[in-house]
Design a protein around this motif. Structure first.
Motif, short mmCIF file in Angstrom:
data_model
loop_
_atom_site.label_atom_id
_atom_site.label_comp_id
_atom_site.label_asym_id
_atom_site.label_seq_id
_atom_site.Cartn_x
_atom_site.Cartn_y
_atom_site.Cartn_z
N ASN A 1 6.54 19.53 -16.93
CA ASN A 1 6.43 18.83 -15.65
C ASN A 1 6.66 17.34 -15.82
N THR A 2 6.12 16.79 -16.89
CA THR A 2 6.24 15.34 -17.13
C THR A 2 7.69 14.93 -17.35
N PHE A 3 8.44 15.78 -18.08
CA PHE A 3 9.78 15.38 -18.49
C PHE A 3 10.91 16.15 -17.79
N GLY A 4 10.58 16.86 -16.73
CA GLY A 4 11.60 17.45 -15.88
C GLY A 4 12.40 18.57 -16.50
N LEU A 5 11.77 19.39 -17.34
CA LEU A 5 12.46 20.51 -17.96
C LEU A 5 12.46 21.74 -17.03
N THR A 6 13.23 22.77 -17.41
CA THR A 6 13.46 23.90 -16.51
C THR A 6 13.10 25.22 -17.16
N PRO A 7 11.82 25.52 -17.33
CA PRO A 7 11.44 26.82 -17.89
C PRO A 7 11.68 27.94 -16.90
N LEU A 8 12.15 29.09 -17.40
CA LEU A 8 12.33 30.25 -16.54
C LEU A 8 11.14 31.19 -16.61
N GLY A 9 10.30 31.04 -17.63
CA GLY A 9 9.12 31.88 -17.74
C GLY A 9 8.61 31.94 -19.17
N PRO B 1 19.54 14.83 -20.96
CA PRO B 1 20.77 15.64 -21.02
C PRO B 1 20.55 17.14 -20.88
N VAL B 2 19.31 17.63 -21.07
CA VAL B 2 19.08 19.08 -20.99
C VAL B 2 18.35 19.48 -19.72
N HIS B 3 18.22 18.56 -18.77
CA HIS B 3 17.65 18.92 -17.47
C HIS B 3 18.52 20.01 -16.84
N GLY B 4 17.87 21.03 -16.31
CA GLY B 4 18.60 22.10 -15.65
C GLY B 4 18.99 23.25 -16.55
N LYS B 5 18.79 23.13 -17.84
CA LYS B 5 19.10 24.22 -18.76
C LYS B 5 17.88 25.15 -18.87
N GLY B 6 18.05 26.40 -18.50
CA GLY B 6 16.94 27.33 -18.46
C GLY B 6 16.59 27.91 -19.83
#
Length: 340
Positions: free
Chosen positions: A245-253, A227-232
């Motif tokens: 990388n394994t769980f498709g998360l979206t770090p901005l830095g 549910p939190v994929h795409g949330k920076g």
């Protein structure tokens, strides 16, 4: 005469107790533990060594592998251990010299394993993804809460830039990768099997259970985080790339590569710009590192603040520890990204 007789009995009893204590100590030394550098590696080792030998952690809770200094008692523990498990000299430079003197079958450096080397990911600090470049527009003093804060950040800018470019080729927080955790478990199994072939059946069972549990946990965590994929978001410390990388998360830095070095002013200015533009919903600190710069940068924005613990502080060592570690970390992400 009775006093002399009683004294002799006391002396004999004292010698007997001392001999018993020395004998017990000898047994304890002979049954030394698997010793891991950091707690998450201990989670993996505890699952494989379950019912065979104890697992111990070298670094105390709150200590960082980036800058730890060995004590004489640490060196004794390393020399007495059945097996020492660590990442490698780029992560734990303090272990390089002491581990060189260990027999090969008692020294397990994970980055020396071909199966692990093939899974390493490049340190992305010199790339666009996952990094805020130090180059950029100059910022004014009123970008931060106080003139003093601005001066401290500017003083750290050059140190941060220099460190970023000498951190190493790979991200070495390998315990946050389920795939590398599996390879570490196999290597620990093989080392312990060499030392105690009589425990082959138990070691095989432990490894099989760990692999099955790891697969189930990876599926569970993947569903939890969907549910939190795409949330920076921003993390304080560049430690989480394998998990992300394994769980498709979206770090901005990240704020910094090495948590012992505060981020530079230009980096913080660019992070704040993104926060103001609402590109991130959360910034994460760590239990060991709660720098004031996170509060300063997030102040006046709608961004939430959370905490990630990449070392699993407080999780007890047992056969289920690594599962508990991955699950708790995913819950920490969810709590902030979902806004619970």
């Amino acid at each position: 005469m009775k006093i002399i007789s009683d004294f002799r009995k006391y002396r004999w009893l004292k010698r007997s107790l001392l001999a018993t204590a020395l004998f017990s100590a000898g047994i304890a030394t002979a049954q030394a533990a698997v010793l891991t550098s950091v707690r998450p590696l201990g989670f993996i080792a505890a699952a494989i060594a379950d019912g065979i030998t104890e697992t111990e952690i070298l670094l105390p809770d709150g200590a960082s592998p980036h800058d730890y200094a060995l004590k004489p008692s640490d060196i004794r523990r390393i020399r007495d251990a059945d097996l020492v498990v660590w990442v490698g000299p780029e992560m734990e430079a303090f272990l390089s010299k002491t581990t060189e003197a260990l027999p090969k079958d008692k020294n397990l450096m994970l980055t020396g394993l071909p199966a692990v080397q093939s899974l390493l990911i490049a340190d992305e600090d010199d790339h666009d993804h996952g990094n805020i470049h130090p180059e950029g527009d100059e910022h004014s003093a009123d970008s931060y809460k106080s003139e003093k804060m601005h001066g401290e950040l500017a003083q750290n800018a050059d140190d941060q830039h220099n460190h970023d470019h000498h951190h190493g080729q790979y991200n070495l927080h390998v315990w946050l990768s389920p795939a590398i955790a599996k390879q570490a478990a196999i290597a620990i199994h093989d080392k312990l099997l060499q030392q105690s072939p009589q425990n082959r059946e138990k070691l095989n069972v432990n490894l099989r259970k760990f692999e099955e549990q790891l697969e189930q946990t990876q599926k569970k965590v993947g569903m939890m985080l969907q549910p939190v994929h795409g949330k920076g978001y921003f993390v304080f410390h560049d430690a989480y790339a394998y998990f992300e990388n394994t769980f498709g998360l979206t770090p901005l830095g990240h704020f910094t590569v090495n948590p012992e070095i505060q981020p530079g002013a230009q980096r913080l200015h660019q992070i704040r710009t993104q926060l103001v533009e609402q590109k991130a919903v959360c910034v994460f600190a760590e239990p060991q590192f709660r720098p004031a710069v996170i509060n300063a940068v997030a102040q006046g924005t709608n961004v939430r603040q959370g905490t990630l613990d990449p070392l699993g502080s407080g999780i007890a060592l047992d056969k289920d520890s690594y599962t508990a570690f991955l699950t708790r970390l995913s819950e920490q992400y969810l709590s902030c990204l979902k806004g619970d």
